[in-house]
Design a protein around this motif. Structure first.
Motif, short mmCIF file in Angstrom:
data_model
loop_
_atom_site.label_atom_id
_atom_site.label_comp_id
_atom_site.label_asym_id
_atom_site.label_seq_id
_atom_site.Cartn_x
_atom_site.Cartn_y
_atom_site.Cartn_z
N UNK A 1 -46.72 0.48 31.94
CA UNK A 1 -45.46 0.33 32.68
C UNK A 1 -44.76 1.69 32.83
N UNK A 2 -44.41 2.02 34.05
CA UNK A 2 -43.76 3.32 34.29
C UNK A 2 -42.36 3.11 34.85
N UNK A 3 -41.45 4.05 34.61
CA UNK A 3 -40.08 3.92 35.12
C UNK A 3 -40.06 3.76 36.64
N UNK A 4 -39.09 3.00 37.09
CA UNK A 4 -38.89 2.80 38.53
C UNK A 4 -38.37 4.08 39.18
N UNK B 1 -37.77 6.21 43.27
CA UNK B 1 -37.78 6.17 44.73
C UNK B 1 -37.33 4.86 45.34
N UNK B 2 -38.05 4.45 46.37
CA UNK B 2 -37.66 3.26 47.13
C UNK B 2 -37.78 1.98 46.30
N UNK B 3 -38.79 1.92 45.43
CA UNK B 3 -38.98 0.74 44.57
C UNK B 3 -37.77 0.58 43.66
N UNK B 4 -37.29 1.70 43.14
CA UNK B 4 -36.11 1.67 42.27
C UNK B 4 -34.88 1.23 43.05
N UNK C 1 -31.70 7.10 31.68
CA UNK C 1 -32.33 6.21 32.66
C UNK C 1 -32.22 4.76 32.19
N UNK C 2 -31.07 4.17 32.45
CA UNK C 2 -30.76 2.82 31.97
C UNK C 2 -29.67 2.22 32.84
N UNK D 1 -41.40 2.95 27.91
CA UNK D 1 -41.66 3.63 29.18
C UNK D 1 -40.74 4.83 29.37
N UNK D 2 -39.75 4.97 28.49
CA UNK D 2 -38.82 6.10 28.62
C UNK D 2 -37.89 5.98 29.80
N UNK D 3 -37.59 4.76 30.23
CA UNK D 3 -36.66 4.62 31.36
C UNK D 3 -36.58 3.19 31.85
N UNK D 4 -36.00 3.05 33.01
CA UNK D 4 -35.76 1.74 33.61
C UNK D 4 -37.03 1.21 34.29
#
Lengths: 98, 98, 98, 98
Positions: free
Chosen positions: C1-4, C6-9, C26-27, C76-79
């Motif tokens: 799982x990687x942080x969201x 760009x456009x996906x975020x 990043x939360x 994942x270190x982020x959202x």
């Protein structure tokens, strides 16, 4: 998962001596008594998380400080290791709140 | 209800040695650590009933198995016997779940 | 799982408009307000089961009727999508108790 | 507090039409069904706080997503306004979680 029978059943039941077999049904039961309703409900909350994690839920009745629990594995049609595990966990949780 | 001061404060604080005074605010704090989230939340549930019964609620932060608690009596503008009573109750409840 | 990113975020965040991004981390965060402590704690209990089921736990602070929540995926270190899913679930649970 | 009788009883019962009178006992009952165990238990938690606040506790049985409730006022030996009040509160809480 199949219901416990014979020697395996006997030795499993020996590990939860505070539980008794239910008449006319392959299940075990125990009644817990706490100081008050709040303590009884705290016990139920802790059990609820364990039950949810194991996807194995008790049949239980509560009034005030009393919690009557029946355990059986519906999918297996009787008493299994899952019930013994939940009974053991409940014993420990109740002892902690006594 | 008035904030604890002087010798009464010192002897009250001595009964809850696991709690420390908050910098820059008349309050006490303690961080509890449990085996897992389910145990931490069972602790919080038990405290919640006690808090509701006393109409005295904690300020608390939880993430996973950790619960950070700050106690102060807002109406009194500082630390009172109500906080010492809740701290004592929380210590006992946490010990039961450790 | 990687942080969201760009456009996906952006489109993920658009689905949870009541949540805002946290400064310097990043939360996301949201503050919920309920009628009283009992309702706030019932909300927390319902969230606790969902969090445990997803093995994804909030960082949350409660005092009386207020619950301040921060969501991020530590591994994942982020959202991530896991946070968006939990945020969405919490929005629905809070609406039910409002 | 005395048990409800006559016209007062009839009009009280009319306000909780989802509850039925128990055979052979001066009490009322209702069975609630939820989406899953977690939702059923969140309902029970919310009710538990209301019950504790009113010092009036239900008799209830739960298995998985089902909660069977019986209400009566033990001290009064029958059904009273306290039961109607708790039944009304439970109806609202269940509707919120449906």
């Amino acid at each position: 998962m199949t219901p416990l029978t014979g020697a395996a059943r006997a030795s499993a039941l020996a590990t939860v001596p505070d539980w008794s077999e239910v008449d006319g049904r392959d299940a075990i039961q125990r009644t817990f008594q706490f100081e008050d309703f709040a303590t009884a409900f705290a016990f139920m909350t802790r059990v609820a998380f364990a039950a949810e994690a194991a996807n194995h839920h008790p049949e239980w009745f509560n009034v005030y400080n009393r919690v009557e629990v029946t355990l059986a594995t519906h999918d297996a049609g009787g008493l299994t290791d899952k019930d013994i595990a939940l009974a053991t966990a409940m014993d420990g949780m109740a002892a902690a709140l006594a």
